[in-house]
Design a protein around this motif. Sequence first.
Motif, mmCIF file in Angstrom:
data_model
loop_
_atom_site.group_PDB
_atom_site.id
_atom_site.type_symbol
_atom_site.label_atom_id
_atom_site.label_comp_id
_atom_site.label_asym_id
_atom_site.label_seq_id
_atom_site.Cartn_x
_atom_site.Cartn_y
_atom_site.Cartn_z
ATOM 1 N N GLU A 349 25.731 -42.332 -18.325
ATOM 2 C CA GLU A 349 24.285 -42.197 -18.210
ATOM 3 C C GLU A 349 23.619 -43.564 -18.346
ATOM 4 N N GLU A 350 22.403 -43.657 -17.871
ATOM 5 C CA GLU A 350 21.645 -44.901 -18.000
ATOM 6 C C GLU A 350 21.235 -45.110 -19.454
ATOM 7 N N TRP A 351 21.326 -46.345 -19.912
ATOM 8 C CA TRP A 351 20.864 -46.707 -21.247
ATOM 9 C C TRP A 351 19.753 -47.738 -21.119
ATOM 10 N N GLU A 352 18.623 -47.436 -21.690
ATOM 11 C CA GLU A 352 17.537 -48.407 -21.748
ATOM 12 C C GLU A 352 17.881 -49.491 -22.780
ATOM 13 N N PRO A 353 17.415 -50.717 -22.590
ATOM 14 C CA PRO A 353 17.695 -51.764 -23.580
ATOM 15 C C PRO A 353 17.111 -51.402 -24.939
ATOM 16 N N LEU A 354 17.881 -51.679 -25.991
ATOM 17 C CA LEU A 354 17.409 -51.483 -27.365
ATOM 18 C C LEU A 354 17.077 -52.815 -28.034
ATOM 19 N N HIS A 355 17.966 -53.777 -27.898
ATOM 20 C CA HIS A 355 17.748 -55.106 -28.480
ATOM 21 C C HIS A 355 18.652 -56.078 -27.737
ATOM 22 N N PRO A 356 18.246 -56.557 -26.561
ATOM 23 C CA PRO A 356 19.104 -57.461 -25.787
ATOM 24 C C PRO A 356 19.540 -58.680 -26.608
ATOM 25 N N GLY A 357 20.845 -58.969 -26.543
ATOM 26 C CA GLY A 357 21.382 -60.125 -27.249
ATOM 27 C C GLY A 357 21.812 -59.851 -28.678
ATOM 28 N N LEU A 358 21.641 -58.614 -29.159
ATOM 29 C CA LEU A 358 22.032 -58.307 -30.532
ATOM 30 C C LEU A 358 23.547 -58.385 -30.683
ATOM 31 N N THR A 359 24.014 -59.047 -31.732
ATOM 32 C CA THR A 359 25.439 -59.211 -32.003
ATOM 33 C C THR A 359 25.718 -58.779 -33.435
#
Length: 431
Positions: A349-359
Motif C-alpha cells: 500500500e502507499e505510505w505517506e511520508p512521516l518524517h523524511p530522513g529519520l534514522t
Amino acid sequence: MAYAEKRLSQAKGKKGKATWRARFKKPDGSWDSEPGFPTKNTALEYGQEQEAAIRAGTWIDPKLGRVRFGEWALEWLQAQSPRGRTTDNRWNLLESHILPRWRDTALIAFNWFEVEAWARRLAGTVAESTIRDAVGLLSRILTGAVDARRIPVNHLYNRRLTGVDAASGARRGLQAATVEVKPPVVPFATTETVLRLARRLGPLYGLHVLTTAFAGPRWEELVGLHRDNALLTRTEADEHGGMFTCPIIRIDAEIGALAEYAKRDPETGKRKAFRGIEPLKNPQSARDIDLPPFLADLLQQHLDARPYDYVFSTAKGKWWWRNAWYEIIRPAADGRPARPPGRGRPACEEWEPLHPGLTMRRLRHTHDTWQAEEDVHPLLQHEQAGHKYPGIKGVYQHPTPSMRRHRLAAFERRYERTMKALGWDRIWEAQ
C-alpha cells in the motif's frame, strides 16, 4: 670522533667538483655519514652536532625523517589496537583524503602552512567535520613518528584550523545558487511521529523504534542486546526507607555490542566485511537503562513470542546488517508509492511520508531531547544515554530513585497522552 671527508664528483658535467661528507659515530658504535656539504667546516660542524646529540641522548637518525608518510602511516596503523570500527574509519580517511596528497611526503617535511592550505582546499567538497578528523588523524600519525624517534617534533600538534568554516560556507553558497537545496532534516521526532512509525512497521520492527525513542540505546547496543540482559530489575533503597524497583535492559560491559565494519588486512588494507560482538565504546556505555511500564510490557510480549538469543534480531533471529535495516526504516519514514504484486513480492500500500530522513541515530537524539523537555535531571540524562557527566559533579553527584521515578512517569504520561490523542487503545493494530 667526527671528521669531514672530501668527495670528488664523477658525474658527467660535474666531474672533479669537490663536496664534503660528514662522518660521525652512531650510538651503536658504527660509522654513519651525511654527504653534500659545500665546505669542510660545515661538514665537520654537522658531524659534531650529531655526536653531541648522541651523547645527550636526544639524537634522531636523519634518515628516518626522510621516510615517506605513506610507509610510516601503514606501520603506525599496524601498531594500533582500537575498536574495529575506528580502524575502518581511519583507513577511509587515509585512502580518501590524506594519502592522495601526502603519501610521498617525507616525515620531516611537514609544516602547518601547507597542511592548513590543503584543509582549506578540501572545504566545500567534504564535510567540515571530515576535514577536522583528517587533520587530526594526520597529526596523530606524526605524533607517533615523534614518539618512535623518527622526527624531532610534530609541527601540527595542538594547532587550530582557521578559515575552514568560511571556505565551506562560501562554497556551499556557490552550490546553492546552482543546485536545488533540499529542506533540512529535523534532527528529532515528535511522539506522534514515533508512534505512527512504530505502528506502520508492526510489532516485530516497530519495537526497535519505540525502544530507541523511549529508552535511548545506541543502534549497536540495541541489536546486540541478549535476552539474558532484557527485563532485569533495578532495586535501590529510596529516601523514604523503602525500595525502588523498575524494569531495565542492561548494556553489559562483558558482552559488549554488535559491531559492523570492514576489517582491513594490516599489510595491504584490503577490506573484508565483519559483523560480531565487540567491547563497548567506553566505560560509561555499560549501564542499566530504566524502562517505562508500557515499554516493559511490550518487550515482555516480544520476548514471549520469539525464542532467539538476541532480542532485536531479524525475523529469522539473525543479526541485522545496517543496510538491511535501512531498507526497513527508509520507506516507513520517507513514504513510498503503492506497488502491485509481482515476481513473488506481495502488493504494498502507499505510505505517506512521516518524517523524511529519520534514522535510528536521530531517534536517539529524540530520546535525549525528550529527556530535556521532561526536565529529567542532567545526571540521569547522561547516565541513561551512556555519556560521562562533565566535571567534578560527575564524580560527587549520583542519580536517585526520585530522579528515576520522575523520568519514568514523564515518559509513561507522554506515551499515554499521545495514544489518547491518536484515539488508539493499543500500539499495534490487530493482527
